[in-house]
Every structure is written in C-alpha cells, then in structure tokens.
Design a protein around this motif. Structure first.
Motif: not given
Ligand code: ADP
Ligand code: MG
Length: 494
Positions: A28, A31, A35, A102, A368-374
């Motif tokens: 964690t 990560l 990020d 962000s 996309h990884q930073f915002k955790n969206i598909k």
C-alpha cells in the motif's frame, strides 16, 4: 499519511518500517509512492505540450511533486531561481495541468528547493516512524538509469517486441538477413530515419538475437557520443592502444547515432580504422543514423562510402495500421486493456513517431491508474485532448530573440553580431549565437546562416562544432551559455 517520498531513494527496510508505523501493507505504501510519481509524470506530459521544448527542459526537468493534498500541492525545484520563475510564469499552467490529471481541485502550489524539501521530508518521516530512530532513508540514490543489461542493451528491444509494418519492413528484413549470416551478407547494415521510429530498437534486437545464439560473442553496443567520449578519455590518459584493442576485438559492433561523428576529427580517424579492421575479419557492424550517409555533412567521403558499402535501410513514420498494431502490442506488454475503438482513436491522433505514441499511451495509463477509472473512448479523449490542441501550436522562439540575448550579454550591438567584424570579441559571441540557435531550436543550418547576417550554412556548422567541442573543456563558456539561456527563456513571450 500523505504520499510524500521519492521511491527511488527509499530503502526496503524503510519501506517496512513505514508500513509498520502506518499499520498497513508495504504494498500500500509503495502504491502511494508510485501514484505520486505517476501523477507528476502525467502532469509533466501535459505541460510539455503547452510549452516550448527548451523552456520545458530548462524549468521542469528537475522538478518533483512532493505532496498533494486537499487543495494544495508542493513541488520540489533545484534552486530558488527556478522557484521564482515557475511562480512568476507557470503557476496557472501547473495548477491547471495538475487539476486535469488528478481531478483534485488545487488552489495553491508552493515550491521547495531540493535541499529544504529533503530536510522537511526527513522531519516528517522521523515523526511518522517514532520507533525507527536509525532509519536510513536517504541512502545513495541510484542514478536514473535506463533498464539495460550488462551489454548496455534494453531487454525490451528485441525482434519479438518489434512490430513490423510498411514503414520499417525493409529495415527489419535487412536486420533479419544480418543475423542469419552475420558478417557475410550485409556488412555494415546502416539504418537511418527520423527520431523515435525504432532505429535503436532494431539495432539492439540484432545484439539480443546474436547473443542468444552465442552468449560468448564479444558484442559492443555503444552510442556514438559515448564512443567519442571514450576516445577522448583514453587519449587524455595515454591509453590509446587499449582503446584500439577494446573496439577492434569486437565480434559484433553496434553503434547508435553515427551522425554524432560530425566534426570529431581524431575519433573519425580511429572509427575509420576500426571499421576496416572489423570488416576485414568479417565482423558484423550495424549503425544507426538520423539521415542517409550522403547527407552527413563534413564526414570524409571515404567513411561515407564505407557506410554505404553494405546495405542501407530507411525507417519512415508508421502508417495507421502499424501505429494501431504497435499500441496493441504495448498494451499487452503493460497488461493494460484498451478496446479497439480506443486504440484506433489514439493511433489516429498521434501520427508523428512511435516514441510519441508510447508517450501518449503512458499518459493514458498513468491517468487511469491514478484516478482508478476504467478506460473508455471518452476518458481517453479527455486525457489526450491537450495533445490534439497543441500539435498545431508548436511554438518556437524567434531567432532574433536569441541574437538579442547574446548581443546584450556580450555588450555588443545586434548589428555587430550580424556584421563582418572578425575580432574575437565579436566572432566568438556570433559563433555562440549560431550554436545556441541550432542546439535549442529546430531551425536548419542554412536558415540560421541566413538569420545571422546572411552566412553560408557551412559557417554555421563550423561554429556549432567548434563551440560543442569547446564546451567539453571550458567551464566558463558553459556557464556563460547557461546564463544566456536563462535570459532567453526569462523574457520569452508566452
Ligand atoms: P529511434 O532510435 O529511431 O529514435 P527508438 O528505437 O528509441 O527510436 O524507438 C522509440 C520507442 O518506440 C522505443 O520505446 C521503441 O521500443 C518503440 N518502437 C519503435 N518502433 C517500434 C516498433 N516497430 N514496434 C514496437 N516498438 C517500437
Ligand atoms: Mg535512437
């Protein structure tokens, strides 16, 4: 806890201690650290598109995002000069890009110089890990290196990872023929083309392939710039024989960006001799260059004819299908799923070269990884929107602006700089101006000659080579040029 540390500098022990102190998993923590790096990378990617390249390099290359929390971001900068400049000129752009990437509403950006940033990070860590009094957080940081193996080859640059299309198929076929029969069929192989099109990748793929077949092969992969520097070092230490032996013993000689030989007298001679020696013994050579052999200025014709004596192959910009295939392959490598529509969209807007294509994909992934969206077509469109807008702007600094900065710095009138006076006090600044124009802008040699009092392009080339060489040994000149550059970019029009 906020993510505030540079993972490059963190040791595994500290990671464990941090995790313990924060009652969480090491993963964690890592990560969180990742990020913030990814976020800043994506932000810089966006800023880079709105600012001229020299300005970006001067002002942003050494910055880091230290902290981002509810409305505030803290950026680390190398010195107070950069801090003042960023505050004064780029604050709104930084805020806007950070917000875009962000999704956090940022009201304020503050700056810390590297030294003070380091101290305050240490403070904070000390507070957070009360039980870890001996934590050695700042061990010698590994220098930022590319992931390369012991031969200097990037493990990703293999034939398997190279997507073949119309733009590169002849170069690929030539490279395949070379590895099937090294030293015999085509020697040398000379691959040329614009930047970012896969020359280095293909060059190194030859190395990987032949090494796999014979792990004992003596392979030398070198950028031409390193070759020249190496030559100078050995020369200075009177170990030139060692240098000769080192290169002439290669079974496979891979040299990247041979255009760098231009104007490097002694090195050219040695290169020429190495070439002959290796050729005689059927040792395979592969070269890359940003232009075809005939277009390399001021290199002796005997070397040019050597370059042409095997096979030359050009790589051009990839077509749409190849761009899409490259993107699909990179997505697979990075285990990031994009549907066909999205891949086609990215391939349709990034047309120039593969490096930019990869850059765009990296940006998409980071955001996309930073915002955790598909990812979907619409999120991708929004991530890359600045790329479309800005490809047409391509702002550059006017030649006059450079010339005025140089003239003012050396206390000369612009007319003197452009005129015929050959006295050293004028001639040297004039050469510096020509050097800077070539180095920091994309203007051609003939165009620069025209701007600097209607001079011939060969005069500009001479000036460029002379100053480049002088910079290797003259610290004072280097400082002067840095100061001139600061003036240029300080008063640059937005
Ligand atoms: P050059 O040496 O021509 O400037 P590089 O070989 O460094 O370009 O390529 C830039 C990037 O694009 C590298 O990451 C490389 O792996 C990638 N690349 C270029 N061409 C291809 C290709 N045909 N297939 C896959 N990746 C490619
Ligand atoms: Mg290259």
């Amino acid at each position: 806890m906020r993510a505030i540390l540079d993972p490059v500098k963190i040791t595994l022990t500290t990671l464990k201690k941090l995790a313990l102190a924060c009652h969480t998993q090491e993963n964690t923590i890592f990560l969180m650290l990742m990020d913030i790096l990814e976020l800043w990378k994506a932000t810089l990617g966006e800023l880079e598109l709105t600012i001229s390249k020299p300005s970006f390099t001067t002002w942003f290359k050494q910055t880091k995002l230290l902290e981002i929390s509810d409305e505030r971001a803290v950026i680390s900068v190398p010195n107070t000069f950069t801090q003042r400049f960023l505050e004064h000129k780029y604050n709104p752009a930084i805020i806007k890009s950070l917000q875009n990437v962000s999704g956090v509403k940022i009201k304020e950006v503050t700056y810390k110089t590297h030294a003070s940033a380091m101290i305050s990070m240490q403070d904070q860590v000390q507070r957070e890990i009360s039980s870890a009094a001996n934590a050695s957080l700042y061990t010698a940081a590994p220098t930022a290196t590319l992931p390369v193996d012991i031969h200097g080859l990037n493990p990703r640059y293999t034939f398997e990872n190279f997507v073949v299309g119309r733009a590169n198929e002849s170069a690929f076929a030539a490279a395949q023929a070379v590895v099937a029969n090294p030293g015999v069929t085509y020697n040398p192989l000379f691959i040329y083309g614009n930047t970012g099109l896969g020359k280095t990748h293909l060059l190194q793929a030859v190395g990987h392939y032949l090494l796999k077949k014979n792990p004992n092969l003596k392979i030398i992969y070198v950028t031409c710039e390193n070759y020249v520097n190496d030559f100078i070092n050995y020369l200075h230490t009177s170990r030139i024989l060692e240098f000769k032996n080192r290169y002439r013993k290669a079974d496979l000689f891979l040299v990247d960006d041979v255009q760098f030989l231009v104007g490097k007298g002694g090195s050219i001679e040695e290169f020429f001799n190495t070439f002959n020696e290796l050729h005689q013994h059927n040792k395979q050579m592969v070269f890359t260059c940003d232009r075809q052999p005939d277009a390399i200025p001021t290199i002796e014709s005997r070397l040019i004819s050597r370059f042409k004596s095997g096979i030359t192959a050009e790589i051009i910009s990839p077509d749409f299908e190849t761009r899409a295939a490259i993107l699909a392959s990179k997505c697979k490598d990075k285990a990031f799923f994009l549907d066909n529509d999205s891949i086609h969209y990215v391939a349709s807007i990034i047309q120039s070269n593969v490096r930019e294509l990869e850059g765009a994909l990296n940006k998409v992934i980071a955001v996309h990884q930073f915002k955790n969206i598909k990812p979907s077509l619409s999120t991708i469109k929004s991530v890359l929107s600045t790329m479309i807008v800005n490809t047409n702007q391509n702002q550059s600094i006017s030649p006059k602006h450079f010339l005025e900065a140089v003239a003012t710095f050396y206390n000369l009138k612009l007319d003197d700089l452009l005129g015929k006076n050959k006295e050293q006090r004028v001639a040297l600044p004039r050469q510096i101006a020509m050097f800077l124009l070539r180095k920091d802008t994309s203007y051609s040699f003939p165009f620069i000659g025209q701007e600097v009092g209607g001079r011939d392009h060969t005069t500009v080339m001479h000036a460029y080579n002379k100053i480049s060489k002088e910079l290797e040994v003259n610290n004072r000149l280097r400082e002067e040029i840095e100061m001139i550059k600061k003036r240029v970019y300080l008063v640059e029009k937005p």
